[in-house]
Design an enzyme around this catalytic site. Structure first.
Site, mmCIF file in Angstrom:
data_model
loop_
_atom_site.group_PDB
_atom_site.id
_atom_site.type_symbol
_atom_site.label_atom_id
_atom_site.label_comp_id
_atom_site.label_asym_id
_atom_site.label_seq_id
_atom_site.Cartn_x
_atom_site.Cartn_y
_atom_site.Cartn_z
ATOM 1 N N GLU A 1 47.429 -5.744 40.027
ATOM 2 C CA GLU A 1 47.044 -6.339 41.484
ATOM 3 C C GLU A 1 47.975 -6.103 42.551
ATOM 4 O O GLU A 1 47.776 -6.071 43.608
ATOM 5 C CB GLU A 1 47.125 -7.918 41.331
ATOM 6 C CG GLU A 1 45.735 -8.155 40.298
ATOM 7 C CD GLU A 1 46.031 -9.622 39.884
ATOM 8 O OE1 GLU A 1 46.966 -9.945 38.854
ATOM 9 O OE2 GLU A 1 45.292 -10.256 40.226
ATOM 10 N N ARG B 1 48.819 -19.778 43.234
ATOM 11 C CA ARG B 1 49.384 -18.543 43.429
ATOM 12 C C ARG B 1 49.551 -18.188 44.756
ATOM 13 O O ARG B 1 50.406 -17.569 45.256
ATOM 14 C CB ARG B 1 48.414 -17.354 42.833
ATOM 15 C CG ARG B 1 49.353 -15.981 42.860
ATOM 16 C CD ARG B 1 48.444 -15.094 41.702
ATOM 17 N NE ARG B 1 48.982 -15.061 40.393
ATOM 18 C CZ ARG B 1 49.975 -14.483 39.852
ATOM 19 N NH1 ARG B 1 50.688 -13.794 40.575
ATOM 20 N NH2 ARG B 1 50.077 -14.540 38.693
HETATM 21 N N1 MTE Z 1 40.794 -1.261 38.079
HETATM 22 C C1 MTE Z 1 39.710 -0.981 37.912
HETATM 23 N N2 MTE Z 1 39.510 0.392 37.965
HETATM 24 N N3 MTE Z 1 38.809 -1.736 37.686
HETATM 25 C C2 MTE Z 1 39.010 -3.145 37.689
HETATM 26 O O1 MTE Z 1 38.151 -3.825 37.707
HETATM 27 N N4 MTE Z 1 40.831 -4.763 38.167
HETATM 28 C C3 MTE Z 1 41.835 -5.312 38.654
HETATM 29 C C4 MTE Z 1 43.046 -4.332 38.265
HETATM 30 N N5 MTE Z 1 42.744 -2.790 38.527
HETATM 31 C C5 MTE Z 1 40.502 -3.609 37.876
HETATM 32 C C6 MTE Z 1 41.301 -2.481 38.240
HETATM 33 C C7 MTE Z 1 42.483 -6.682 38.525
HETATM 34 S S1 MTE Z 1 41.757 -7.792 39.316
HETATM 35 C C8 MTE Z 1 43.327 -6.862 37.516
HETATM 36 S S2 MTE Z 1 43.910 -8.377 37.234
HETATM 37 C C9 MTE Z 1 43.923 -5.829 36.763
HETATM 38 O O2 MTE Z 1 43.308 -4.538 36.723
HETATM 39 C C10 MTE Z 1 43.732 -6.190 35.032
HETATM 40 O O3 MTE Z 1 43.947 -5.212 34.178
HETATM 41 P P1 MTE Z 1 45.433 -5.065 33.692
HETATM 42 O O4 MTE Z 1 45.853 -6.339 33.729
HETATM 43 O O5 MTE Z 1 45.312 -4.075 32.234
HETATM 44 O O6 MTE Z 1 46.176 -4.240 34.749
HETATM 45 N N1 LUZ Z 2 46.540 -17.374 36.691
HETATM 46 C C1 LUZ Z 2 46.860 -16.314 37.360
HETATM 47 C C2 LUZ Z 2 45.250 -17.764 36.313
HETATM 48 O O1 LUZ Z 2 47.813 -16.353 37.987
HETATM 49 N N2 LUZ Z 2 45.943 -15.255 37.493
HETATM 50 C C3 LUZ Z 2 44.665 -15.306 36.794
HETATM 51 O O2 LUZ Z 2 44.040 -14.455 36.651
HETATM 52 C C4 LUZ Z 2 44.235 -16.611 36.098
HETATM 53 N N3 LUZ Z 2 43.218 -16.972 35.608
HETATM 54 C C5 LUZ Z 2 42.870 -18.041 35.068
HETATM 55 C C6 LUZ Z 2 43.902 -19.134 35.239
HETATM 56 N N4 LUZ Z 2 44.871 -18.879 35.745
HETATM 57 MO MO1 MOS Z 3 42.622 -9.981 38.386
HETATM 58 S S1 MOS Z 3 41.818 -11.171 39.897
HETATM 59 O O1 MOS Z 3 43.628 -11.147 37.745
HETATM 60 O O2 MOS Z 3 41.263 -10.415 37.251
#
Ligand code: MTE
Ligand code: LUZ
Ligand code: MOS
Length: 820
Positions: A766, A363
């Protein structure tokens, strides 16, 4: 526990108005009220499904679950050295300590002693080779948590080790060719239409032939997830060799597999459940596994429930986090600052095992382009194997580390040519009809970077404020202002194709109430709220009919991690699919009873229009039950059209891109290195928002979290012993409410997803973590001002006060004069 607030509280008009008033950005109340009255249940700002429980302290996390009689507690004994060999654990002496029931070492793992999620190189308990300081060597099981922790803390005098010499930094690992996964190469020459090794000479030639050239390096630190609820698992032995694990995890199915392998049983014997996490941020995607396995192994062995809840310091010492990155780059560019050729080596600190370092590096390489057309580019990714915690997912998953490199390069090019950095960025944007193919050969179909940045530059008054900052700096020798605008383009989908699938289960009960279960997990991001909205919308019912339950591997099988920001995209579509099937069955049944065709039946506002009559949703459900209609359904979704070739690093890894941009203005004190974010303006693209209030919360949270990564959150490993010195909030500084800028304008960009995503929304979790690049480059701009913008500040991230002072020293020593 406090008395729960009335669940209606947040639904009362007054409380809801209050909630809205306190948001930094007003959502369009009138428009939403109208949509709601018209029957829409998506595109509406709803409070988080657990908001009332959260604020009342009545939302149970795993440690709040009532403990079963006979519950035992585990604690881990950690390695006192960063490298070497474990010669022995004094199990008898540990067992003799007060209240200790049992002690586990690697040999006690009944199945495989491994909790690696993709590559199987991650021991649960040390089997001989010591890989980092803090590695779990043994587990103590005791009658209470204090006794377990007290015994585990005796690790130093209860283990015999032979210390080795640790390799601590990614550059050291790279110099020795030590990697956790093979190096990756992503090389593209648009000019010669070649890819891979064959394109390398053309890229070199493009750099050499460019009117200007620049070389540099950059260091960017890692980041601790600092979820408020630490890692925890509670394992309960069930009949016939079964195991039920309550685990704070983003990936229940992975936990199920890891526990099954560790116990030597099949998946159907293991149930993993998670109602909610107190934050995950990527740190509970793979790394909840070790704790789930230890709790389950002990529970199996002793036939009693076992809980393992980490102390915060142990959490820091055992688990990995965002990868630190080092970069060496070289570019060739023209008079306008357009990049004609670029070469970069990215070296990450992967830690002692692979964990997710491979996909993270993938990524990173796929985000070096960020929003920019790089015709000739050669990228090389090295995941350095070090004697430190195994680094893992963290919001952005390598994307931030890839994109910050090109932003740093463009910033340097602008300074070198005396151009405004925004002009250089805009000159490099991907085109819409041409110059729109990424280095990995996906065509960018949805590019809105230019209009989005244009809008933000205007609404934030970027140009005028830049001039004002320059005027201020001319008259201010000690305090310096800096301002920067940075864009984001972030690819949405797991970059491992088959992970892009999800399932859901929707039950409609005979009283018309609805229960939703899906494969995603709730970590505070509002996924359950969005999925409930999708189901309410599909069935045309009031919000309060729909309840979402805990994620559970016995309900939806083979789920992906809730990660890559895809939670709502995948599970929303799966839940919609389930709800649609139920609606179609209800429509057929209602039409048969009341006349008309099934396709004419309308579900909206909790009512069903059929055969010229209007019936309550519950009435139609009751009739369908009597007519022997199946009132529940499963649903499934797989993202269409994705492809990825790991060897050539080409394909279409992303379904679409999410965009955004931010302008930040800072002031720094050149004598102390202190700084303050004065104002931030954000314009972020979430497509057609499912829930604007939740999305704005995600954007704000990600901005501040990313700002912490780039400014105050510093990880320091002792250069000799390899001990992580910053293993608690006393030494590791995350942002607080006081660090939020006094002016924080966050707006959502208007525009639908061009792809057929759930209600044309876009993932939000993200991408906004990259917005505070603008804070980092505003600080760099302010440092640069102290040297009259004559020297490129060698500012490392995080831009702590020390880092700022070091950069100021370099800028001033090279002939820049404060006050210029
Ligand atoms: N928001 C809160 N409040 N707590 C979390 O742990 N994780 C983040 C984001 N927002 C997170 C958050 C991460 S790393 C990801 S990948 C996404 O939420 C995952 O949830 P979603 O795919 O439902 O957005
Ligand atoms: N790829 C990605 C992944 O783009 N996001 C992720 O969180 C992930 N996790 C496991 C393997 N590939
Ligand atoms: Mo989020 S780093 O893809 O859990």
């Amino acid at each position: 526990m406090n008395k729960p607030l009335s669940p209606d509280l947040l639904q009362s008009a007054e409380a809801f108005a209050d909630y809205r008033r306190n948001q930094s950005v007003r959502v369009d109340d009138a428009a939403e009220a109208k949509a709601h009255a018209g029957g829409a249940r998506v595109g509406i700002s709803r409070p988080h499904e657990s908001a009332a429980l959260h604020v009342a302290g009545a939302a149970p996390y795993i440690d709040d679950l009532p403990e079963l009689a006979g519950t035992l507690h585990a604690a881990l004994g950690l390695s006192p050295v960063a490298a070497g060999r474990l010669l022995g654990v004094d199990v008898a002496a540990l067992r003799a300590l007060p209240d200790v029931v049992d002690v586990l070492v690697a040999a006690d793992v009944p199945g495989s002693n491994d909790c690696g999620s993709i590559v199987h190189d991650d021991p649960i308990l040390c089997a001989g080779e010591i890989r980092f300081m803090g590695q779990p060597l043994f587990a103590v099981i005791a009658r209470n948590r204090q006794a377990a922790r007290r015994a585990a803390a005796r690790a130093r005098d209860m283990v015999r080790v032979e210390a080795g010499t640790p390799v601590l930094t990614q550059r050291e690992a790279h110099a020795q060719g030590r990697y956790v996964v093979p190096p990756m190469h992503l090389v593209r020459s648009a000019g010669t239409n070649t890819h891979g090794a064959a394109a390398q000479p053309a890229v070199q030639a493009a750099i050499a032939a460019a009117p200007h050239r620049l070389k540099g390096s950059l260091e960017v630190g890692g980041q601790e997830q600092f979820y408020l609820e630490g890692q925890i698992s509670y394992a309960i032995p069930r009949e016939g060799g079964g195991m039920h694990v309550h685990c704070s995890t983003q990936h229940p199915s992975e936990m199920q597999h890891l526990v099954a392998h560790a116990l030597g049983v099949r998946s159907h014997a293991v149930q993993v459940e998670c109602r909610r996490m107190g934050g995950g941020f990527g740190g509970k995607e793979s790394q909840s596994g070790l704790f789930a396995c230890v709790a389950a192994i002990a529970a199996r062995r002793l036939g009693r429930p076992v809980k393992l809840r980490l102390d915060r310091d142990d959490d820091f010492m055992i688990t990995g986090r965002r990868h630190c990155f080092s970069y060496d780059w070289e570019v060739g560019y023209d008079d306008a600052g357009r990049v004609l050729g670029a070469k970069i080596d990215m070296i990450s600190r992967a830690g002692h095992s692979a964990d997710l370092s491979g996909p993270v590096m993938t990524r990173a390489l796929c985000h070096f382009d960020n929003a920019y057309w790089l015709p000739e580019v050669a990228m090389h990714g090295y995941s350095g194997k070090t004697n430190t915690q195994s680094n893992t997912a963290f919001r952005g998953f390598g994307g931030p580390q890839g994109a910050i490199a090109i932003e740093s390069i463009l910033d340097s090019i602008a300074r070198e040519r005396g151009l405004d950095a925004l002009d250089v960025r805009q000159a490099n944007f991907y085109g819409t009809a041409q110059n729109n193919v990424t280095p990995y050969l996906q065509t960018v179909q949805d590019n809105i970077a230019a209009p989005l940045v244009e809008q933000l530059a205007a609404s934030s008054d970027y140009r005028a404020r830049r001039a004002a900052a320059a005027a201020f700096n001319a008259g201010s020798p000690v305090l310096k202002r800096g301002i920067a605008l940075t864009p984001v383009k972030f690819g949405i989908s797991f970059n491992v194709k088959h992970f892009n699938q999800a399932g859901a289960l929707v039950h409609v009960y005979t009283d018309g109430s609805i229960l939703v279960n899906h494969g995603g997990t709730e970590m505070g991001q509002g996924l359950n709220t969005k999925v409930a909205q999708v189901v309410a919308h599909e069935l045309g019912v009031a919000f309060d009919r729909v309840r979402v339950t805990a994620t559970d591997t016995t309900k939806v099988a083979n789920t992906s991690a809730t990660a890559a920001s895809t939670g709502a995209d995948l599970n929303g579509k799966a839940a919609q699919d389930a709800a649609r099937q139920i609606r179609e069955r209800l429509a057929a049944c209602a039409a048969a009873r009341h006349g008309g065709t099934a396709s004419e039946v309308r579900f909206a506002n909790d009512k069903v229009q059929v055969g010229g009559r209007e019936l309550g949703f519950d009435v139609v459900v009751g009739e369908a039950y009597l007519d022997q209609v199946q009132l529940w359904s499963d649903g499934f979704y797989a993202t269409p059209g994705l492809s990825w070739d790991r060897d050539t690093m080409t394909g279409r890894p992303f379904y679409y891109f999410a965009y955004g941009a931010a302008v930040s203005e800072v002031i720094i004190d050149t004598l102390t290195g202190e700084w303050k974010l004065l104002r931030a303006d954000v314009l972020h693209d979430v497509g057609r928002s499912l829930n604007p209030a939740v999305d704005i919360g995600q954007v704000e949270g990600a901005f501040i979290q990313g700002m912490g990564w780039l400014t105050t959150e510093e990880l320091v490993w002792h250069p000799q012993s390899g001990k992580l010195m910053t293993h608690a909030p006393s030494t590791y500084k995350i942002p607080t409410a006081n660090d939020c800028p006094p002016v924080f304008n966050v707006r959502l960009y208007e525009g639908d997803n061009v792809e057929d995503s759930i209600h044309r929304s876009k993932a939000v979790g993200e991408p906004p973590l990259l917005l505070p690049f603008s804070v980092f480059f505003a600080i760099r701009d302010a440092v640069s001002a102290a040297g009259g913008h004559r020297v490129d500040p060698p500012l490392a991230a995080p831009a702590t006060s020390e880092s700022i002072l070091r950069a100021l020293g370099a800028v001033q020593a090279s002939g820049g004069r404060a006050g210029a």
